[in-house]
Design a protein around this motif. Sequence first.
Motif, short mmCIF file in Angstrom:
data_model
loop_
_atom_site.label_atom_id
_atom_site.label_comp_id
_atom_site.label_asym_id
_atom_site.label_seq_id
_atom_site.Cartn_x
_atom_site.Cartn_y
_atom_site.Cartn_z
N CYS A 29 14.03 22.39 -23.82
CA CYS A 29 14.78 21.81 -22.70
C CYS A 29 14.75 22.79 -21.54
O CYS A 29 15.03 23.98 -21.70
N TYR A 35 15.41 23.69 -28.49
CA TYR A 35 14.04 23.40 -28.88
C TYR A 35 13.95 23.06 -30.36
O TYR A 35 14.86 23.30 -31.12
N GLN A 58 7.31 15.98 -28.42
CA GLN A 58 8.72 16.36 -28.51
C GLN A 58 9.63 15.17 -28.26
O GLN A 58 9.91 14.82 -27.13
N TYR A 60 12.83 14.91 -28.87
CA TYR A 60 14.17 15.26 -28.43
C TYR A 60 14.24 15.52 -26.92
O TYR A 60 15.32 15.62 -26.36
N LEU A 61 13.08 15.66 -26.28
CA LEU A 61 13.05 15.88 -24.83
C LEU A 61 12.90 14.55 -24.11
O LEU A 61 12.12 13.70 -24.51
N CYS A 84 16.81 17.99 -22.85
CA CYS A 84 17.31 17.43 -24.11
C CYS A 84 18.27 16.29 -23.77
O CYS A 84 18.69 16.13 -22.62
N LYS A 85 18.62 15.50 -24.76
CA LYS A 85 19.49 14.34 -24.53
C LYS A 85 20.84 14.74 -23.91
O LYS A 85 21.33 14.09 -23.01
#
Length: 197
Positions: A29, A35, A58, A60-61, A84-85
Amino acid sequence: MPKKSEIAKHWREKIFEIGLFMDWGEPACWSCGAYDSENDITDPNTPFNEIFLAWDKQKYLERCHIIPRGLGGCNCPGNIVLLCKKCHRENPDTDNPSLFLKWMTKRKNFGTRRYEELKTAFTEFDLELNTLNFFVYAYSEIFFNFVEKKAIAVRGKYTDSTRVSCLLEWLEQYNTQELIKQLPNEMQGYVKKRILE
C-alpha cells in the motif's frame, strides 16, 4: 481503468518526488505500507519491466483516484494510486491533489496503527500490553486453540476484544515460565530477555 502494473510503472520515479520510498519488487500500500509477501519478486535477475507485473497479482491493493471521478478525475495512471482497502476507504475524497498526496505520505503505517488498535483492546480490559502478553496473544498455538474453544469467529475472524478477553482467562491459569514455554522455541529466549530488562 489501467492495470495496477501500469499505474506502478507510471509512478516509478514520481513516487520519490512526493517523499515515499517503494521497493517495486515488494508490492505494498502506497500510504500505510501494508503488504502481502506472497507475490514478491525475489530473483535479483528479474527484468525491471517484469517486476511490475507482480502488482497485478495483489488482490488486497485497490486503485484509488486522487481526484475522484465524481469531481472530474480521470482514469489515467497519474490520477490513480494503489492503496489497501482500509486506506482506500479513509482517503480524502476532494478535488485537491496536493492535500491527497499530503495525507498519503503522512498517514501512519499499518504497524503503528495496528499497535494502537491492539493497545486499545488491551486497555479496555485493564490488561497491560507487555512483551509476554503480546507474544502469547500473537504466537502461542496453544492459546489460539483455547480461543477456538471459548469464542466464535465473526465474518471469519476473532475480534481483538474476543481474543483479549480469552487471554485474561488464559493468563490466570499459568505462571510466567509456563507461558514462555508455550511460545515457539525461537521466541522463548527473546521474551525471557525482554522480561528481565
